[in-house]
Write a protein that holds these residues in place. Structure first.
Motif, mmCIF file in Angstrom:
data_model
loop_
_atom_site.group_PDB
_atom_site.id
_atom_site.type_symbol
_atom_site.label_atom_id
_atom_site.label_comp_id
_atom_site.label_asym_id
_atom_site.label_seq_id
_atom_site.Cartn_x
_atom_site.Cartn_y
_atom_site.Cartn_z
ATOM 1 N N SER A 108 4.608 4.875 28.554
ATOM 2 C CA SER A 108 4.349 4.066 27.354
ATOM 3 C C SER A 108 5.459 3.050 27.097
ATOM 4 N N ARG A 109 6.636 3.323 27.587
ATOM 5 C CA ARG A 109 7.757 2.408 27.348
ATOM 6 C C ARG A 109 7.738 1.215 28.299
ATOM 7 N N ALA A 110 6.812 1.193 29.242
ATOM 8 C CA ALA A 110 6.769 0.112 30.222
ATOM 9 C C ALA A 110 6.361 -1.203 29.563
ATOM 10 N N THR A 111 6.814 -2.289 30.158
ATOM 11 C CA THR A 111 6.417 -3.624 29.725
ATOM 12 C C THR A 111 5.935 -4.388 30.947
ATOM 13 N N ILE A 112 5.460 -5.599 30.704
ATOM 14 C CA ILE A 112 4.965 -6.401 31.825
ATOM 15 C C ILE A 112 6.102 -6.823 32.755
ATOM 16 N N ASP A 113 7.336 -6.585 32.352
ATOM 17 C CA ASP A 113 8.481 -6.925 33.194
ATOM 18 C C ASP A 113 9.085 -5.711 33.897
ATOM 19 N N SER A 114 8.479 -4.530 33.725
ATOM 20 C CA SER A 114 9.085 -3.301 34.244
ATOM 21 C C SER A 114 9.078 -3.212 35.761
ATOM 22 N N LYS A 115 8.018 -3.707 36.389
ATOM 23 C CA LYS A 115 7.894 -3.678 37.846
ATOM 24 C C LYS A 115 8.101 -2.267 38.402
ATOM 25 N N LEU A 116 7.346 -1.320 37.868
ATOM 26 C CA LEU A 116 7.438 0.065 38.325
ATOM 27 C C LEU A 116 6.633 0.256 39.613
ATOM 28 N N PRO A 117 7.090 1.144 40.522
ATOM 29 C CA PRO A 117 6.301 1.466 41.708
ATOM 30 C C PRO A 117 4.923 1.992 41.322
ATOM 31 N N VAL A 118 3.940 1.667 42.142
ATOM 32 C CA VAL A 118 2.552 2.026 41.867
ATOM 33 C C VAL A 118 2.064 3.009 42.928
ATOM 34 N N TYR A 119 1.457 4.122 42.478
ATOM 35 C CA TYR A 119 0.839 5.084 43.388
ATOM 36 C C TYR A 119 -0.669 4.959 43.236
ATOM 37 N N PHE A 120 -1.326 4.491 44.280
ATOM 38 C CA PHE A 120 -2.758 4.194 44.287
ATOM 39 C C PHE A 120 -3.454 5.283 45.098
ATOM 40 N N PHE A 121 -4.164 6.183 44.409
ATOM 41 C CA PHE A 121 -4.700 7.371 45.086
ATOM 42 C C PHE A 121 -6.190 7.226 45.370
ATOM 43 N N ILE A 122 -6.568 7.517 46.643
ATOM 44 C CA ILE A 122 -7.964 7.453 47.089
ATOM 45 C C ILE A 122 -8.479 8.879 47.247
ATOM 46 N N GLN A 123 -9.452 9.240 46.447
ATOM 47 C CA GLN A 123 -9.979 10.607 46.503
ATOM 48 C C GLN A 123 -10.824 10.833 47.753
ATOM 49 N N GLY A 124 -10.995 12.117 48.092
ATOM 50 C CA GLY A 124 -11.762 12.483 49.276
ATOM 51 C C GLY A 124 -13.222 12.754 48.969
ATOM 52 N N GLY A 125 -13.858 13.535 49.862
ATOM 53 C CA GLY A 125 -15.270 13.851 49.701
ATOM 54 C C GLY A 125 -16.108 13.540 50.922
ATOM 55 N N GLY A 126 -15.454 13.334 52.074
ATOM 56 C CA GLY A 126 -16.199 13.117 53.302
ATOM 57 C C GLY A 126 -17.017 11.846 53.318
ATOM 58 N N PHE A 127 -16.714 10.892 52.453
ATOM 59 C CA PHE A 127 -17.473 9.657 52.286
ATOM 60 C C PHE A 127 -18.907 9.918 51.829
ATOM 61 N N ASN A 128 -19.164 11.157 51.423
ATOM 62 C CA ASN A 128 -20.483 11.524 50.914
ATOM 63 C C ASN A 128 -20.444 11.925 49.446
ATOM 64 N N SER A 129 -19.225 12.049 48.883
ATOM 65 C CA SER A 129 -19.069 12.350 47.464
ATOM 66 C C SER A 129 -17.686 11.889 47.022
ATOM 67 N N ASN A 130 -17.488 11.793 45.709
ATOM 68 C CA ASN A 130 -16.153 11.606 45.123
ATOM 69 C C ASN A 130 -15.674 12.999 44.722
ATOM 70 N N SER A 131 -14.839 13.608 45.555
ATOM 71 C CA SER A 131 -14.524 15.030 45.379
ATOM 72 C C SER A 131 -13.410 15.309 44.376
ATOM 73 N N ASP A 132 -12.595 14.303 44.062
ATOM 74 C CA ASP A 132 -11.468 14.519 43.152
ATOM 75 C C ASP A 132 -11.516 13.543 41.980
ATOM 76 N N PRO A 133 -12.661 13.457 41.292
ATOM 77 C CA PRO A 133 -12.731 12.485 40.195
ATOM 78 C C PRO A 133 -11.819 12.872 39.039
ATOM 79 N N HIS A 134 -11.290 11.869 38.407
ATOM 80 C CA HIS A 134 -10.530 12.058 37.169
ATOM 81 C C HIS A 134 -9.248 12.853 37.363
ATOM 82 N N LEU A 135 -8.608 12.707 38.511
ATOM 83 C CA LEU A 135 -7.277 13.292 38.653
ATOM 84 C C LEU A 135 -6.376 12.708 37.562
ATOM 85 N N ASN A 136 -5.579 13.569 36.970
ATOM 86 C CA ASN A 136 -4.711 13.155 35.876
ATOM 87 C C ASN A 136 -3.321 12.849 36.426
#
Length: 547
Positions: A108-136
């Motif tokens: 919450s303390r971040a600003t548009i100037d923070s430039k924090l590293p980003v972790y972009f997570f791709i869920q699995g599911g064998g390309f036949n389902s979204n197996s990990d929806p809504h990971l927190n």
């Protein structure tokens, strides 16, 4: 009266003056604004934002398009629906075709100037389902001392993401969705405090397979969409060309009554069949959305819909592309679980013949000679007579786990070293949960997701021993230390937990990986000769069986 983006932004600035150019909780993304939720943990979340237009009507079976503009503030305080999956009930209330949605978690303390590293997570599911929806993502952000931004999203799967006729219906739309989401991050993540020039891909199973595909996409051309990657149980499935997968389109169209008028003699789906498929309701499509056998196989595979070689996004098999060095050279983590095949191999597999047939159904290009060699490399570890119920379960799970997951991951580690990238890290998750061990699962496929995100952040799927006071509770901060260190610095050692082993990069000799054990213990281990020999053989036949 509806609030406009400008009015809410002014109100937000007044309420949160200490944040300066505050990104919390209303963000302006140029095409619209979203209102998120400020949590008492000091993290703000935005849920269910559109990163692409709804893939409906003429956009069904087509590459993702930009979302439409809207000058009112959109609600981003609750999860959206998950993408329709193969085998899902037509009456499901939790899935929908309108599903191209993205979630962002940020300090919450971040600003548009923070430039924090980003972790972009791709869920699995064998390309036949979204197996990990809504990971927190709150657990990882807290473990990083509030120094990263976390992103996860839905992408189309099954026929919605991977149907192609080799002509009018573009292949690999599910992967194109992922790239669209990455482009969205590149364009908008600064509004959440993130750095578009410091994006780390994450993913498990099909999500890890997606990472391998993004590394080789467009011949390995680096488009600046990501800068490192951490893959859990990369999956090398059977990869067909667009033309070879045409039977899937044809059979799907036939089941839906869309073959009429498909008589042009060109061998391609004409406007009539495609228009017919687009005219069907999602419920009608779902009623016919089930797997059929690969040509030459006896039974449907576990996962039929897969990325294809389309001579556009992908021009080579995964093994071949890495062998040629046609991949993006960035720091990477690739690893697997000790017993990655147990949840896939049928537990009632009772004979060698049943074991071989299952493998043939998943990998239809396996030859008899190759199966014979696999039978030699993987003798039955069970002390039981052939025909006894479940006698060959562990034998089959050992073959499948190493063929599809463990050996491909180690192969990628080796290719990074061959092509001069020393920041290539391998691991084995060997944290034994008492309940999973009692059920004979060993340390099963992608169980480490529960530790990386924290057991409270995976919707009740975590083993009991991972929770506070459990026998493996200490494994959680240990792996989070390595993971958040890699996200922050591209090196898992920079901010690792005190007292944990130094994670030595992979090398050709000795081949070493980090082993996570019960109770949070870690050590470097050398790949034994038996696994080396098995992987060398599996790697050698990978291209011939179209992995």
């Amino acid at each position: 009266m509806k609030a406009t983006a400008a009015s809410v932004a002014l109100l937000t600035a007044a309420l949160f003056p200490s944040f300066g150019a505050c990104v919390n909780p209303v963000v302006n993304l140029t095409y619209t604004s979203y209102n998120g939720t400020h949590l008492i943990s000091g993290i703000t979340q935005w849920l269910g934002m559109r990163y692409a237009a709804p893939p409906l009507g003429d956009l069904r079976f087509q590459p993702p398009q930009d979302p439409s503009s809207n000058d009112t503030v959109q609600d981003a305080r609750k999860q959206g629906k998950v993408c329709l999956k193969t085998g899902d009930s037509p009456s499901s209330t939790t899935t929908a075709e309108d599903c191209l949605l993205i979630d962002v978690y940020a300090p919450s303390r971040a600003t548009i100037d923070s430039k924090l590293p980003v972790y972009f997570f791709i869920q699995g599911g064998g390309f036949n389902s979204n197996s990990d929806p809504h990971l927190n993502g709150t657990g990882l952000i807290e473990a990083s001392n509030h120094s990263i931004v976390f992103v996860t999203f839905n992408y189309r799967v099954g026929p919605y993401g991977f149907l192609t006729d080799g002509d009018q219906v573009t292949g690999n739309n599910g992967i194109r969705d992922q790239r669209k989401a990455l482009q969205w991050v590149k364009q908008h993540i600064t509004q959440f405090g993130g750095d578009p020039n410091h994006v780390v891909l994450g993913g498990d199973s099909a999500g890890a397979a997606s990472i391998s595909l993004h590394l080789i996409a467009n011949g390995g051309k680096d488009e600046g969409l990501f800068h490192a990657a951490a893959a859990e149980s990369v999956s090398f499935a059977t990869v067909l060309t667009a033309n070879q997968s045409r039977y899937q389109y044809d059979n799907f169209a036939i089941r839906l009554g869309c073959a009429a008028g498909n008589g042009t003699g060109t061998g391609h789906a004409n406007t009539s069949s495609l228009a017919c498929l687009r005219s069907k309701t999602a419920a009608e499509l779902q009623a016919m959305n089930y797997n059929i056998p690969f040509p030459g196989a006896a039974a449907p595979p576990l996962y039929m819909w897969n990325p294809v070689i389309d001579n556009d996004l992908f021009t080579d098999l995964t093994y071949t592309a890495f062998e040629k060095g046609n991949f993006i050279k960035v720091p990477v983590i690739f690893g697997d679980d000790t017993n990655g095949g147990t949840v896939f191999a049928p537990s009632n597999t009772s004979t060698l013949a049943e074991s071989n047939q299952f493998l043939k159904d998943q990998f239809p290009y396996l030859t008899l000679d190759q199966l014979a060699k696999l039978n030699q490399l993987y003798p039955n570890p069970s002390n039981c007579a052939s025909g006894t119920a479940g006698c060959y379960w562990r034998q089959l799970s050992n073959v499948y786990g190493e063929m599809r997951y463990m050996c491909p991951g180690l192969y990628i580690n080796s290719m990074f070293i061959r092509y001069g990238i020393n920041a290539s890290y391998a691991y084995r998750w060997n944290v034994e949960d008492p309940d999973q061990m009692a059920r004979g699962l060993g340390v099963p496929h992608t169980v480490e997701v529960s530790a990386i995100f924290g057991p409270y952040n995976v919707k009740g799927n975590a083993p009991a021993s991972y929770y506070p006071n459990g026998t493996n509770a200490e494994a959680v901060p240990v792996v989070q230390g390595y993971w958040t260190s890699f996200i922050r610095s591209f090196d898992p050692n920079s901010y690792r937990l005190s007292g944990t082993a130094e994670w030595v990069p992979w090398s050709s000799r000795p081949r070493q990986r980090l082993r996570f054990d019960a109770g949070g213990n870690t050590t470097m281990e050398t790949i034994d000769d038996g696994l080396k020999d098995r992987c060398d053989y599996l790697n050698s036949i990978g291209p011939s069986i179209r992995q």
